[in-house]
Design an enzyme around this catalytic site. Structure first.
Site, mmCIF file in Angstrom:
data_model
loop_
_atom_site.group_PDB
_atom_site.id
_atom_site.type_symbol
_atom_site.label_atom_id
_atom_site.label_comp_id
_atom_site.label_asym_id
_atom_site.label_seq_id
_atom_site.Cartn_x
_atom_site.Cartn_y
_atom_site.Cartn_z
ATOM 1 N N HIS A 388 48.878 46.361 60.064
ATOM 2 C CA HIS A 388 48.387 47.804 60.017
ATOM 3 C C HIS A 388 47.737 47.835 59.571
ATOM 4 C CE1 HIS A 388 49.863 51.438 56.544
ATOM 5 N NE2 HIS A 388 48.045 51.081 56.623
ATOM 6 N N GLU A 389 46.902 47.446 59.499
ATOM 7 C CA GLU A 389 45.371 47.493 59.552
ATOM 8 C C GLU A 389 44.383 47.223 60.641
ATOM 9 O OE1 GLU A 389 43.809 48.783 56.950
ATOM 10 O OE2 GLU A 389 44.643 48.654 55.366
ATOM 11 N N HIS A 392 44.881 50.826 61.981
ATOM 12 C CA HIS A 392 43.597 51.664 61.959
ATOM 13 C C HIS A 392 42.444 51.921 62.634
ATOM 14 C CE1 HIS A 392 45.292 53.681 57.938
ATOM 15 N NE2 HIS A 392 46.105 52.175 57.631
ATOM 16 N N HIS A 395 42.765 52.883 66.240
ATOM 17 C CA HIS A 395 42.721 54.299 66.442
ATOM 18 C C HIS A 395 41.145 54.465 65.746
ATOM 19 C CE1 HIS A 395 44.420 57.678 63.687
ATOM 20 N NE2 HIS A 395 43.259 58.932 65.043
#
Length: 595
Positions: A388-389, A392, A395
């Site tokens: 998940h992290e 980010h 991104h």
């Protein structure tokens, strides 16, 4: 899982390297002093912008200052999160807060000045000074705020009160991270030890129900003991949001929070309405949980234990990272090479240590790189948190790589898409490569629970925020009893009538840090729905979708978030993405029921 008693024990390769921002504290100090001087310089432009040249000089200096301020803020934040008890690190954060107030005060004149300009005058300035082309879109977008910006003196006053407005969040952060002491639990040798967050995350999934109950009670003990303090803190945060919305002429605090992303309130309302209209599969899953656990009474501490026994997986960090690389391979070679850098160049802080900030996050720093905080526990949940992290993080990397500073920072609204696409790809990879039927059932169960946590729970939180802000906007009181009543009612509405409520259930609101960032959590749910759509098409091998998705990751804030998502084929102004996600959840519950 190895438990570390201090940060010193953690090997360097599992700690982030903050020297990429500043090699020593003297360089940080030097930059702080430079920012203070530039803030004074910016203040001198008040009343002195009369043409394109002076406007450009102001904006260019302001952007340079913003670049440095982001760096000094990031360093102090990351340093402080290593150990929230460290007084020296807290002092750095306090200095940055004060510095931000000074910068805000020095530049507070600008928005009132800009919005008093005629558009024709601004166009003339841009024609006079070629450098202003870089700022043009941002300048004209500011005109959207015309009705919500006050006069110069009022804006200066509000900027001076910045620290006071952020006080509730800061106070809760200190309570939650530095002061909280959980109750005691029984250790394996029969003695008593103090519970930690990492231990709780493990124990709440224990097959031994008495261990779950003991951990649950110990976890909530300090929140119940501090219930009035935390309630007053949250009430102050909610009332401040509501009052600021009124001061700035927004119809509501909700619409104020949505304004920056240009998201109509109907998107928020539709999310809640669509979810509640299709809540029956969630209630069915609660009943299935009670049946599979063979319980006469289902309680809150029974809601996290895996329903498929004897398949609990221990996944070391090294293995988790390699699994991530394999699971995200459909996103292409460039994506995977960026991920490898995160580990090789020490962008990630891996282990839980005493005083370290709880949870996990990614912090993108333009001109440096992302930093990722974890509290890795060598289990399946930790694998998903890593994935998940890192979503980010990539991104942040791609937006910084493809966008200038002014549009590199993406909206939180689209941020959760990037992280959740990764989670969806991972679960499909794990399911596709698992031959053991029991493990497969366990993974489906995990996917359902992930869906519940990332979608249903966040929608419930979003409705809690909406209801509490509506009460504040009516001028009615907010206190422990009000928060308890709303939270308990919503918890039952979203989870069903099968649960027997312990006293702790209604205090769930007291432990949620996201409530101090108003109307943030709904973005997890919209992001999850968007991600399910995108990941499904990427897994089908749709090259056009993959290309549009990678372009989306490199788009930063070059357009409004809803428009960026539309370019990938996701339109959240319609109920379709939400309803599609809810239909997939119903299918998962059906599949699990038959397994």
């Amino acid at each position: 899982m190895k438990i570390y008693s201090s940060r010193v024990e953690v090997p360097d390769y599992e700690k982030w390297n903050l020297e990429d921002i500043y090699t020593d504290i003297e360089k940080w100090e030097k930059e702080v002093r430079k920012i203070e001087g530039m803030a004074e310089q910016l203040g001198k432009y008040d009343g002195a912008i009369h043409d394109g040249k002076s406007l450009y000089e102001f904006l260019k200096t302001k952007e340079e200052l913003s670049y440095m301020l982001n760096h000094v803020h990031a360093y102090s934040m990351l340093k402080g999160d290593e150990d929230t008890r460290d007084a020296d690190a807290q002092a750095l954060s306090e200095r940055v807060q004060s510095l931000g107030v000074k910068v805000g005060a020095a530049t507070s004149f600008f928005m009132p000045f800009l919005l008093e300009l005629e558009e024709s005058t601004l166009k003339r300035y841009i024609a006079e000074e070629p450098g202003l082309k870089y700022f043009e879109e941002d300048l004209f977008d500011s005109f959207r705020y015309k009705a919500h910006v006050l006069g110069k003196s009022e804006e200066a006053l509000l900027s001076q009160l910045g620290e006071s407005f952020s006080a509730p969040a800061s106070i809760f952060g200190m309570i939650n991270n530095a002061d909280i002491r959980f109750g005691e639990i029984t250790s394996d040798n029969g003695g008593k030890i103090e519970l930690t967050r990492g231990m709780y995350a493990k124990l709440i999934e224990e097959e031994d129900r008495e261990k779950r109950r003991e951990a649950y009670k110990a976890y909530y003990q300090p929140y119940l003991q501090s219930k009035n303090t935390i309630a007053a803190t949250l009430a102050a945060a909610v009332k401040t949001n509501a009052r600021m919305a009124g001061i700035r002429n927004y119809p509501s605090a909700l619409e104020k929070s949505l304004f920056g992303d240009n998201v109509p309130k109907e998107v928020y309302e539709n999310l809640i309405q669509s979810t509640k209209a299709s809540i029956s599969p969630m209630h069915r899953y609660t009943r299935i949980r009670k049946e599979k656990l063979q319980l006469d009474e289902l309680r809150a501490y029974d809601l996290s234990v895996p329903l498929v026994k004897d398949v609990k997986q221990d996944i070391a960090y090294e293995e988790a990272f390699e699994t991530m690389l394999k699971g995200l391979a459909p996103l292409g070679e460039e994506y995977i090479s960026i991920l490898k850098e995160f580990k090789d160049k020490r962008y990630i802080d891996v282990r839980e240590t005493p005083g370290k900030r709880s949870g996990a996050y990614n912090l993108g720093i333009y001109g440096v790189h992302p930093y990722i905080l974890l509290n890795h526990r060598d289990d399946l949940d930790s694998l998903f948190t890593l994935v998940h992290e890192c979503g980010h993080g990539v991104h942040s990397t791609l937006s910084a790589r493809h966008q200038p500073q002014i549009t590199a920072r993406y909206s939180i609204f689209v941020a959760e898409v990037a992280s959740t696409v990764n989670e969806i790809l991972l679960i499909h990879y794990l399911l596709d490569n698992e031959k053991d039927l029991e493990v497969k059932k366990h993974l489906i169960n995990h996917f359902i629970d992930q869906f519940k946590g990332t979608f249903f729970t966040q929608v419930m939180f979003a409705e809690f925020e909406m209801k509490t802000h509506e009460i504040a906007e009516k001028g009615e009181p907010l206190n422990v009893e009000v928060f308890n009543t709303i939270y308990e009612s919503l918890f039952r509405e979203y989870n069903g009538d099968e649960i027997v409520f312990d006293e702790e259930v209604k205090y769930g609101w007291s432990r949620i840090p996201h409530f101090y960032r108003p109307f943030y959590v709904y973005k997890y749910a919209t992001g999850f729905a968007s991600a399910i759509h995108l990941a499904g098409r990427i897994l089908k091998g749709e090259k056009e979708t993959l290309q549009s998705y990678l372009e989306f990751l490199g788009s930063g804030s070059s357009d409004y978030p809803l428009e960026l998502l539309k370019k990938t084929g996701v339109d959240l102004t319609t109920p379709e993405p939400i309803n599609s996600a809810l239909a997939q959840f119903a299918d998962l519950v059906e599949e699990f029921a038959k397994a």
